[in-house]
Write a protein that holds these residues in place. Structure first.
Motif, short mmCIF file in Angstrom:
data_model
loop_
_atom_site.label_atom_id
_atom_site.label_comp_id
_atom_site.label_asym_id
_atom_site.label_seq_id
_atom_site.Cartn_x
_atom_site.Cartn_y
_atom_site.Cartn_z
N SER A 1 -33.84 -49.86 -184.57
CA SER A 1 -32.15 -50.01 -185.08
C SER A 1 -32.06 -49.73 -186.66
O SER A 1 -33.05 -49.40 -187.21
CB SER A 1 -31.94 -51.69 -184.75
N GLY A 2 -31.02 -49.69 -187.17
CA GLY A 2 -30.67 -49.56 -188.53
C GLY A 2 -29.69 -48.24 -188.71
O GLY A 2 -29.68 -47.44 -187.90
N HIS A 3 -29.23 -48.17 -189.72
CA HIS A 3 -28.10 -47.12 -189.88
C HIS A 3 -28.53 -45.60 -189.72
O HIS A 3 -27.97 -44.73 -189.03
CB HIS A 3 -27.25 -47.52 -191.18
N ARG A 4 -29.78 -45.62 -190.46
CA ARG A 4 -30.41 -44.44 -190.57
C ARG A 4 -30.76 -43.75 -189.10
O ARG A 4 -30.69 -42.75 -189.09
CB ARG A 4 -31.70 -44.31 -191.52
N TRP A 5 -31.77 -44.71 -188.61
CA TRP A 5 -32.02 -44.44 -186.97
C TRP A 5 -30.65 -43.98 -186.03
O TRP A 5 -30.92 -43.00 -185.68
CB TRP A 5 -32.73 -45.72 -186.47
N ASP A 6 -29.73 -44.73 -186.18
CA ASP A 6 -28.37 -44.51 -185.52
C ASP A 6 -28.27 -43.13 -185.70
O ASP A 6 -27.78 -42.30 -184.93
CB ASP A 6 -27.45 -45.61 -185.73
N ARG A 7 -28.12 -42.51 -186.98
CA ARG A 7 -27.54 -41.45 -187.42
C ARG A 7 -28.27 -40.36 -187.18
O ARG A 7 -27.79 -39.28 -186.48
CB ARG A 7 -27.41 -41.43 -189.04
N VAL A 8 -29.68 -40.51 -187.05
CA VAL A 8 -30.74 -39.49 -186.86
C VAL A 8 -30.80 -39.47 -185.23
O VAL A 8 -30.61 -38.16 -184.65
CB VAL A 8 -32.18 -39.95 -187.17
#
Lengths: 141, 121
Positions: free
Chosen positions: B87-94
């Protein structure tokens, strides 16, 4: 990352075991398998643009017995994925899900009502039948 | 989806539409390999038969629709699985960007096959 994937996979078999959790795991596994097949299929059909010789060479390559085992796995996975997917759709879009109740002991999974359970059994039976049909089609047993 | 500012409910709604598309197009695709315009599966896989299907407007529309529907449904499902892994914004984006890139690659490859086979260039 690998540990997290492992945890996710293990959660399917963690106690208490239930049919719905197992179906969830198989649905995802078969989905990823079908997606990998689709990617390969798009690439393989792309070879037709290389001309007759390239296409026929690819068809000879795919005549390998191991490719037939892959096709059989695909038949079984796709059948289960399709029928179980219809069950999930009905669960999401219709009142086929069980009604929520107070969680008194012994706990019963409310989402897996009679209708849902029947479709899940149907998915398993259909996957079994497609395995038999696949064996007949691929190897003429 | 990520930078496209599409909500999750919109993506799920599109997924339902793609499932409906697959339910129509996939049996027709199987039929074109079994009895629709061919006598056997072996015949359907010959070079002339494959090229013939690409040059018939009905089957080429069917193939393009199936490619779009199956790619969307498959990659959307993979995105959901990957978003549960971490989870996390960066993971979502990647993950979202990776899935969009895979989608462009699959559609690009599949549609270029169709265009080259149709035009014969």
């Amino acid at each position: 990352m690998i540990e997290r994937v492992g945890n996710l996979a293990r959660s399917v078999f963690r106690r208490p075991l239930n049919l719905e959790k197992l179906a969830f795991g198989i649905q995802r596994l078969s989905g990823v398998g079908i997606l990998l097949y689709l990617m390969m299929h798009v690439f393989v059909t792309g070879t037709v643009t290389g001309g007759r010789e390239v296409w026929e060479g690819m068809m000879r390559l795919l005549a390998d017995p191991m490719a037939d085992v892959g096709k059989l796995m695909l038949f079984i996975g796709a059948t289960f994925h399709g029928v179980n997917g219809m069950r999930v759709l009905l669960l999401e879009l219709t009142p086929l899900a069980g009604r929520p109740v107070r969680p008194d002991y012994p706990y019963r999974v409310q989402s897996l009502g009679t209708g849902q359970r029947l479709i899940l059994y149907l998915a398993m039976i259909m996957a079994g039948l497609s395995a038999i049909a696949g064996i007949f089609i691929l190897w003429g047993v | 989806m990520g930078g496209l500012n599409l909500g999750e409910s919109t993506l799920q709604l599109v997924n339902y539409l793609m499932i409906a598309l697959i339910l129509v197009a996939l049996p027709l695709h199987f039929a074109t390999h079994a009895f629709l315009g061919v006598t056997s599966q072996e015949e359907s896989l010959t070079y002339d038969s494959v090229i013939g299907r690409y040059r018939a407007s009905a089957t080429v529309i069917l193939l393009a629709a199936l490619l779009t529907g199956a790619s969307y449904h498959g990659l959307y499902g993979l995105r959901k699985i990957l978003l549960e892994v971490s989870s996390g914004h960066r993971w979502d984006r990647v993950v979202t960007m990776g899935i969009v890139a895979a989608g462009i690659l699959m559609l690009g490859w599949g549609l270029s096959t169709i265009i080259v086979a149709v035009t014969g260039t």
